[in-house]
Design a protein around this motif. Structure first.
Motif, PDB file in Angstrom:
ATOM      1  N   CYS A  55      47.347  44.542  36.904  1.00 39.49           N
ATOM      2  CA  CYS A  55      47.479  44.432  38.358  1.00 39.49           C
ATOM      3  C   CYS A  55      46.109  44.185  38.985  1.00 39.49           C
ATOM      4  O   CYS A  55      45.088  44.632  38.460  1.00 39.49           O
ATOM      5  N   GLY A  56      46.107  43.519  40.121  1.00 34.46           N
ATOM      6  CA  GLY A  56      44.901  43.400  40.947  1.00 34.46           C
ATOM      7  C   GLY A  56      43.737  42.759  40.208  1.00 34.46           C
ATOM      8  O   GLY A  56      43.874  41.743  39.527  1.00 34.46           O
ATOM      9  N   THR A  57      42.582  43.388  40.355  1.00 39.57           N
ATOM     10  CA  THR A  57      41.363  42.871  39.729  1.00 39.57           C
ATOM     11  C   THR A  57      41.498  42.802  38.212  1.00 39.57           C
ATOM     12  O   THR A  57      41.020  41.850  37.578  1.00 39.57           O
ATOM     13  N   SER A  58      42.161  43.777  37.619  1.00 46.37           N
ATOM     14  CA  SER A  58      42.352  43.764  36.163  1.00 46.37           C
ATOM     15  C   SER A  58      43.183  42.549  35.744  1.00 46.37           C
ATOM     16  O   SER A  58      42.977  41.964  34.677  1.00 46.37           O
ATOM     17  N   SER A 102      43.501  47.747  32.302  1.00 44.14           N
ATOM     18  CA  SER A 102      43.538  48.712  33.403  1.00 44.14           C
ATOM     19  C   SER A 102      42.280  49.569  33.407  1.00 44.14           C
ATOM     20  O   SER A 102      41.900  50.114  32.374  1.00 44.14           O
ATOM     21  N   GLN A 103      41.660  49.664  34.549  1.00 47.82           N
ATOM     22  CA  GLN A 103      40.521  50.567  34.681  1.00 47.82           C
ATOM     23  C   GLN A 103      40.995  51.995  34.452  1.00 47.82           C
ATOM     24  O   GLN A 103      40.497  52.700  33.580  1.00 47.82           O
ATOM     25  N   SER A 104      41.980  52.410  35.245  1.00 51.44           N
ATOM     26  CA  SER A 104      42.424  53.809  35.237  1.00 51.44           C
ATOM     27  C   SER A 104      43.245  54.165  34.003  1.00 51.44           C
ATOM     28  O   SER A 104      43.253  55.311  33.557  1.00 51.44           O
ATOM     29  N   THR A 107      47.980  52.994  35.984  1.00 51.93           N
ATOM     30  CA  THR A 107      48.728  52.187  36.958  1.00 51.93           C
ATOM     31  C   THR A 107      50.201  52.110  36.552  1.00 51.93           C
ATOM     32  O   THR A 107      50.531  51.671  35.446  1.00 51.93           O
ATOM     33  N   VAL A 153      36.778  52.408  45.517  1.00 55.58           N
ATOM     34  CA  VAL A 153      38.153  51.950  45.331  1.00 55.58           C
ATOM     35  C   VAL A 153      38.173  50.494  44.855  1.00 55.58           C
ATOM     36  O   VAL A 153      38.974  50.112  44.004  1.00 55.58           O
ATOM     37  N   ALA A 154      37.276  49.680  45.381  1.00 56.65           N
ATOM     38  CA  ALA A 154      37.206  48.286  44.939  1.00 56.65           C
ATOM     39  C   ALA A 154      36.571  48.231  43.551  1.00 56.65           C
ATOM     40  O   ALA A 154      35.463  48.709  43.334  1.00 56.65           O
ATOM     41  N   SER A 155      37.286  47.651  42.626  1.00 63.88           N
ATOM     42  CA  SER A 155      36.819  47.622  41.239  1.00 63.88           C
ATOM     43  C   SER A 155      35.702  46.595  41.075  1.00 63.88           C
ATOM     44  O   SER A 155      35.822  45.454  41.526  1.00 63.88           O
ATOM     45  N   LYS A 240      38.502  41.032  46.872  1.00 64.82           N
ATOM     46  CA  LYS A 240      37.424  41.952  47.258  1.00 64.82           C
ATOM     47  C   LYS A 240      37.190  41.886  48.758  1.00 64.82           C
ATOM     48  O   LYS A 240      37.069  42.913  49.420  1.00 64.82           O
ATOM     49  N   GLU A 243      40.164  43.415  50.843  1.00 63.75           N
ATOM     50  CA  GLU A 243      40.399  44.861  50.741  1.00 63.75           C
ATOM     51  C   GLU A 243      39.306  45.693  51.394  1.00 63.75           C
ATOM     52  O   GLU A 243      39.593  46.760  51.911  1.00 63.75           O
TER      53      GLU A 243
HETATM   54  C1  F6R Z   1      40.777  45.835  43.495  1.00 65.24           C
HETATM   55  C2  F6R Z   1      41.315  46.974  42.749  1.00 65.24           C
HETATM   56  C3  F6R Z   1      42.752  46.966  42.355  1.00 65.24           C
HETATM   57  C4  F6R Z   1      42.921  47.416  40.909  1.00 65.24           C
HETATM   58  C5  F6R Z   1      44.397  47.545  40.536  1.00 65.24           C
HETATM   59  C6  F6R Z   1      44.599  47.877  39.077  1.00 65.24           C
HETATM   60  O1  F6R Z   1      39.422  45.991  43.770  1.00 65.24           O
HETATM   61  O2  F6R Z   1      40.595  47.889  42.442  1.00 65.24           O
HETATM   62  O3  F6R Z   1      43.319  45.701  42.561  1.00 65.24           O
HETATM   63  O4  F6R Z   1      42.268  46.484  40.080  1.00 65.24           O
HETATM   64  O5  F6R Z   1      44.981  48.529  41.338  1.00 65.24           O
HETATM   65  O6  F6R Z   1      44.037  49.108  38.761  1.00 65.24           O
HETATM   66  P1  F6R Z   1      43.798  49.525  37.251  1.00 65.24           P
HETATM   67  O7  F6R Z   1      42.766  48.590  36.703  1.00 65.24           O
HETATM   68  O8  F6R Z   1      43.318  50.941  37.302  1.00 65.24           O
HETATM   69  O9  F6R Z   1      45.106  49.380  36.525  1.00 65.24           O
END
Ligand code: F6R
Length: 364
Positions: A55-58, A102-104, A107, A153-155, A240, A243
């Motif tokens: 999702c998103g940046t990932s 995914s960073q976290s 998700t 919050v912004a990756s 970026k 958001e």
């Molecule tokens: C944008 C941002 C979000 C995350 C997205 C996925 O700056 O941070 O778009 O990239 O919510 O989150 P993760 O990578 O944690 O699955």
């Protein structure tokens, strides 16, 4: 602790040379000129097809990786955002590799996609930043990023570390498929090893970017254009900006402009063009000139060569270090992040905690 930065986002942008180097250390064997994965026993040669979900940046990191997997390993790649993938009856054949990014690692939609693909018999690789996360635990193959905790919050730093890991995975897949000679591998190791210094050079453009951010901060709408691996970067730039600065922004494949969005162009819509010199440069520049011919105000992000060739007539240029096409998407993430950051600071928004957003999206 923000160190001597005003925001976590700035601190994390500045950490990138270090954390990307840290991540690359886990994937590059510099002395042997080899790029490896921390999953020694898994045979990548059996992979017939790759599905990438995030999702998103990932997700945008995954889009860049699609170009790499197809170009280097000649493996077909299907990619989708997790919230769509889950509900579209995706076709996954035996012998497929599903990559979640995914960073976290928490998700909700990405996790659900992982579980769905697992039930369909796919091998699951997880590119995650939190090693104790649910995705890290449930994946068959863990490919960690070593970005450290990301607070803004912004990756930012998670994205460049994801790209570093995905480049290493593309190279390993190419090797396993017999599509990479030891000389080519050596060249890839050398290019990847240059990334931290190139990121550092890119950070050197911070003041120049801050100086031109005012021209973007007054806009109501902004367009980002790029081709090839710079297309996902255009999408990332737009994400970026919207958001954290709340300015409406869209990323487009440069060649799609004439199929509709060029109708939006006037002197009030800044157009950010991401175009390192390289095989696609001329094509992107001709799309840029179509924008300029309609009164569009262009900001060109390129290297000295690209700016010398096409910088005339732009309202601003951001000069990047010369980067090999393989590593350019990692290096060009920096100006895109810094531009969004400075525009948001100029607008006085809450950079680290933008409205309506959460760091970890654990509901669908
Ligand atoms: C944008 C941002 C979000 C995350 C997205 C996925 O700056 O941070 O778009 O990239 O919510 O989150 P993760 O990578 O944690 O699955």
């Amino acid at each position: 602790d923000k160190g001597n930065h005003r925001h976590f986002m700035a601190k994390e942008i500045y950490e990138q040379p270090i954390v990307v180097a840290q991540t690359l250390r886990a994937y590059l064997q510099r002395l042997e000129d080899k790029v490896t994965l921390p999953i020694p026993d898994f045979d990548l040669s059996v992979i017939k097809r790759v599905t990438i979900v995030a999702c998103g940046t990932s997700y945008y990191a995954g889009m860049v990786a699609k170009y790499w997997f197809e170009q280097f390993a000649r493996v077909a790649v299907d990619i989708d955002v997790a919230s769509e993938f889950r509900y579209r009856a995706p076709v996954m054949e035996d012998g497929g590799l599903m990559i979640v990014i995914s960073q976290s690692g928490e998700t909700a939609d990405t996790l659900a996609a992982l579980r769905h693909a697992k039930a369909e018999g796919q091998t699951i690789a997880a590119v995650v930043n939190v090693p104790t996360s649910t995705m890290a635990r449930e994946a068959d193959l863990l490919l960690p990023t070593h970005a450290g905790p990301e607070i803004g919050v912004a990756s930012t730093k998670a994205f460049t570390c994801q790209l570093a890991v995905l480049a290493a995975l593309a190279a390993n897949l190419a090797k396993a498929k017999g599509r990479m000679t030891p000389e080519e591998e050596k060249a890839i190791v050398a290019h990847l090893a240059e990334v931290p210094a190139a990121l550092n050079d890119a950070l050197g453009r911070d003041e120049a970017i801050e100086a031109m951010a005012g021209a973007v901060a007054v806009a109501r709408d902004v367009l980002y254009l790029g081709r090839g691996t710079d297309y996902p970067l255009a999408l990332e730039g737009a994400l970026k900006l919207k958001e954290i600065s709340y300015i409406h922004a869209e990323g487009y494949a440069a060649g799609e402009m004439k199929h509709g969005p060029i109708a939006l162009i006037d002197e009030h819509v800044p157009v950010i063009v991401i175009a390192p010199s390289g095989p696609l440069f001329e094509k992107t520049v001709s799309n840029m000139q179509e924008v300029q011919a309609r009164g569009g105000k262009v900001v060109l992000i390129s290297d000295a060569e690209g700016i010398a060739a096409a910088g005339e007539g732009c309202i601003a240029t951001i000069e990047m270090p010369k980067a090999h096409p393989l590593i350019a998407p990692i290096v060009y993430a920096v100006p895109v992040q810094l531009l969004a950051y400075h525009v948001a600071v100029a607008k006085g928004t809450d950079v680290d905690q933008p409205r309506n957003l959460a760091k970890s999206v654990t509901v669908e």
